[in-house]
Design a protein around this motif. Sequence first.
Motif, mmCIF file in Angstrom:
data_model
loop_
_atom_site.group_PDB
_atom_site.id
_atom_site.type_symbol
_atom_site.label_atom_id
_atom_site.label_comp_id
_atom_site.label_asym_id
_atom_site.label_seq_id
_atom_site.Cartn_x
_atom_site.Cartn_y
_atom_site.Cartn_z
ATOM 1 N N ASP A 1 0.867 -1.173 0.000
ATOM 2 C CA ASP A 1 0.000 0.000 0.000
ATOM 3 C C ASP A 1 0.907 1.226 0.000
ATOM 4 O OD1 ASP A 1 -1.617 2.142 0.600
ATOM 5 O OD2 ASP A 1 -2.934 0.971 1.910
ATOM 6 N N VAL A 2 1.101 1.765 -1.188
ATOM 7 C CA VAL A 2 2.080 2.846 -1.339
ATOM 8 C C VAL A 2 1.628 4.116 -0.611
ATOM 9 C CG1 VAL A 2 3.328 4.263 -3.021
ATOM 10 C CG2 VAL A 2 2.904 1.854 -3.502
ATOM 11 N N ASP A 3 0.305 4.347 -0.579
ATOM 12 C CA ASP A 3 -0.186 5.532 0.138
ATOM 13 C C ASP A 3 0.075 5.411 1.632
ATOM 14 O OD1 ASP A 3 -1.063 6.688 -2.190
ATOM 15 O OD2 ASP A 3 -3.078 5.831 -2.039
ATOM 16 N N ALA A 4 -0.140 4.218 2.189
ATOM 17 C CA ALA A 4 0.131 3.999 3.613
ATOM 18 C C ALA A 4 1.616 4.139 3.902
ATOM 19 C CB ALA A 4 -0.367 2.616 4.041
ATOM 20 N N LEU A 5 2.437 3.689 2.958
ATOM 21 C CA LEU A 5 3.887 3.836 3.124
ATOM 22 C C LEU A 5 4.268 5.311 3.127
ATOM 23 C CD1 LEU A 5 6.774 2.709 3.258
ATOM 24 C CD2 LEU A 5 6.719 2.511 0.759
ATOM 25 N N ALA A 6 3.680 6.079 2.214
ATOM 26 C CA ALA A 6 3.970 7.524 2.158
ATOM 27 C C ALA A 6 3.572 8.190 3.473
ATOM 28 C CB ALA A 6 3.237 8.162 0.982
ATOM 29 N N ALA A 7 2.407 7.794 4.012
ATOM 30 C CA ALA A 7 1.953 8.380 5.277
ATOM 31 C C ALA A 7 2.907 8.017 6.412
ATOM 32 C CB ALA A 7 0.538 7.891 5.593
ATOM 33 N N ALA A 8 3.405 6.778 6.411
ATOM 34 C CA ALA A 8 4.338 6.340 7.458
ATOM 35 C C ALA A 8 5.649 7.120 7.349
ATOM 36 C CB ALA A 8 4.589 4.843 7.339
ATOM 37 N N LEU A 9 6.110 7.331 6.132
ATOM 38 C CA LEU A 9 7.361 8.086 5.947
ATOM 39 C C LEU A 9 7.160 9.542 6.359
ATOM 40 C CD1 LEU A 9 8.422 6.532 2.518
ATOM 41 C CD2 LEU A 9 9.692 6.319 4.666
ATOM 42 N N GLU A 10 5.999 10.085 6.037
ATOM 43 C CA GLU A 10 5.682 11.472 6.408
ATOM 44 C C GLU A 10 5.749 11.624 7.924
ATOM 45 O OE1 GLU A 10 4.614 13.989 4.095
ATOM 46 O OE2 GLU A 10 4.895 15.302 5.845
ATOM 47 N N SER A 11 5.193 10.640 8.630
ATOM 48 C CA SER A 11 5.108 10.737 10.086
ATOM 49 C C SER A 11 6.481 10.654 10.744
ATOM 50 C CB SER A 11 4.203 9.632 10.634
ATOM 51 O OG SER A 11 4.881 8.387 10.565
ATOM 52 N N LEU A 12 7.497 10.223 10.014
ATOM 53 C CA LEU A 12 8.841 10.154 10.592
ATOM 54 C C LEU A 12 9.467 11.539 10.719
ATOM 55 C CD1 LEU A 12 10.376 7.049 8.777
ATOM 56 C CD2 LEU A 12 9.692 7.235 11.170
ATOM 57 N N GLY A 13 8.899 12.503 10.020
ATOM 58 C CA GLY A 13 9.412 13.868 10.127
ATOM 59 C C GLY A 13 10.897 13.968 9.793
ATOM 60 N N GLY A 14 11.343 13.234 8.809
ATOM 61 C CA GLY A 14 12.726 13.355 8.350
ATOM 62 C C GLY A 14 13.713 12.431 9.038
ATOM 63 N N ARG A 15 13.235 11.643 10.028
ATOM 64 C CA ARG A 15 14.154 10.682 10.662
ATOM 65 C C ARG A 15 14.520 9.590 9.667
ATOM 66 N NH1 ARG A 15 11.087 8.515 15.292
ATOM 67 N NH2 ARG A 15 9.356 9.722 14.438
ATOM 68 N N PRO A 16 15.700 8.987 9.790
ATOM 69 C CA PRO A 16 16.128 8.015 8.777
ATOM 70 C C PRO A 16 15.260 6.759 8.778
ATOM 71 C CG PRO A 16 17.711 8.116 10.587
ATOM 72 C CD PRO A 16 16.717 9.215 10.825
ATOM 73 N N ALA A 17 15.151 6.128 7.612
ATOM 74 C CA ALA A 17 14.311 4.940 7.496
ATOM 75 C C ALA A 17 14.850 4.015 6.411
ATOM 76 C CB ALA A 17 12.876 5.335 7.166
ATOM 77 N N ILE A 18 14.591 2.730 6.627
ATOM 78 C CA ILE A 18 14.859 1.725 5.597
ATOM 79 C C ILE A 18 13.517 1.145 5.182
ATOM 80 C CG2 ILE A 18 15.933 -0.496 5.066
ATOM 81 C CD1 ILE A 18 17.960 0.089 7.300
ATOM 82 N N VAL A 19 13.258 1.135 3.907
ATOM 83 C CA VAL A 19 12.045 0.497 3.396
ATOM 84 C C VAL A 19 12.476 -0.799 2.711
ATOM 85 C CG1 VAL A 19 10.176 0.659 1.694
ATOM 86 C CG2 VAL A 19 10.787 2.656 3.087
ATOM 87 N N VAL A 20 11.869 -1.907 3.150
ATOM 88 C CA VAL A 20 12.172 -3.199 2.527
ATOM 89 C C VAL A 20 10.969 -3.600 1.669
ATOM 90 C CG1 VAL A 20 12.783 -5.611 2.884
ATOM 91 C CG2 VAL A 20 13.636 -3.866 4.459
ATOM 92 N N ALA A 21 11.171 -3.583 0.371
ATOM 93 C CA ALA A 21 10.090 -3.947 -0.550
ATOM 94 C C ALA A 21 10.253 -5.405 -0.965
ATOM 95 C CB ALA A 21 10.115 -3.036 -1.768
ATOM 96 N N ASN A 22 9.137 -6.010 -1.354
ATOM 97 C CA ASN A 22 9.146 -7.417 -1.740
ATOM 98 C C ASN A 22 9.136 -7.587 -3.253
ATOM 99 O OD1 ASN A 22 8.847 -9.384 0.565
ATOM 100 N ND2 ASN A 22 7.300 -7.862 1.117
ATOM 101 N N ALA A 23 10.016 -8.441 -3.714
ATOM 102 C CA ALA A 23 9.941 -8.904 -5.107
ATOM 103 C C ALA A 23 9.783 -10.424 -5.017
ATOM 104 C CB ALA A 23 11.169 -8.504 -5.897
ATOM 105 N N GLY A 24 8.557 -10.840 -4.713
ATOM 106 C CA GLY A 24 8.285 -12.270 -4.550
ATOM 107 C C GLY A 24 8.169 -12.644 -3.086
ATOM 108 N N THR A 25 6.926 -12.623 -2.561
ATOM 109 C CA THR A 25 6.722 -13.061 -1.172
ATOM 110 C C THR A 25 6.663 -14.587 -1.123
ATOM 111 O OG1 THR A 25 4.343 -12.831 -1.483
ATOM 112 C CG2 THR A 25 5.503 -10.965 -0.496
#
Length: 254
Positions: A1-25
């Motif tokens: 859910d890319v929109d939910a991911l964007a909201a989660a990143l927004e809520s970090l307020g610039g703190r560092p983050a790693i996003v792990v995406a799946n290519a084949g669950t």
Amino acid sequence: DVDALAAALESLGGRPAIVVANAGTVNTVDFDDLRAVAALKERYDFWLHVDAAFGGFAALSPAYAHLVDGLDAADSVCVDLHKWLNVPYDAAVQFTRRQDLQVRVFHNASPYLGLPSGEPDFLHLTPENSRRLRALPTWFSLTAYGRDGHREIVERNVALARTLGERLSQAPELVLAAPVRLNVVCFTLAERPTRERVHALADAIAAGGETFVTPTVLHGTHALRAAFSNWRTTEGDVERVVEAVLAGVAKTGS
Ligand SMILES: *Cc1c(COP(=O)(O)O)cnc(C)c1O
């Protein structure tokens, strides 16, 4: 859910983050929309890692390469070679955009390790110093089969997975838990797929001595999965698996 991911990143307020995406669950071989996830990097500062353990091999086939569209926008990617490349256990590759960071993180600093280092600097790229030469069987396999040979294995395995999915879904006692997207068939009992009944079916199939399928849980539902990756698997094997599964169904009265 890319929109939910964007909201989660927004809520970090610039703190560092790693996003792990799946290519084949693992259960259903689902792929994230890698292009859409990577596009968020224009708005947010994060490291994008893609788990392409076996899904990365989709890139070998023109029929399935669209599944990994956007993979090239990742900061790092891992691909298991001991799965679909058919080389011995624990061989894998990692690609990174920042080899300098890789060396800083995994640098082994000790006087006794003052060995001359080359380029790439294999001593400082991974957590392990003492390790087997996993690259050698990989090199042999790539040299022997080449891109076309490995593409043939991938396409044959996917075709066989689809055949198994079709054959199993014809049995009234069974249903697919997810569409067969690539090389994994995830199926379960049409009636009351409780843990007991699904595990009893797995045990009955294994007791037949012909094949075994492993239990899993998908969205809270107990299921079984068959993953295709072996270079020797043929249509005849699919028929053997179908017969073994149906015999298990009959034996457990499911
Ligand atoms: C197998 C697998 C892993 C774990 O790989 P290891 O080789 O056991 O480290 C991670 N992600 C996916 C999607 C896998 O299929």
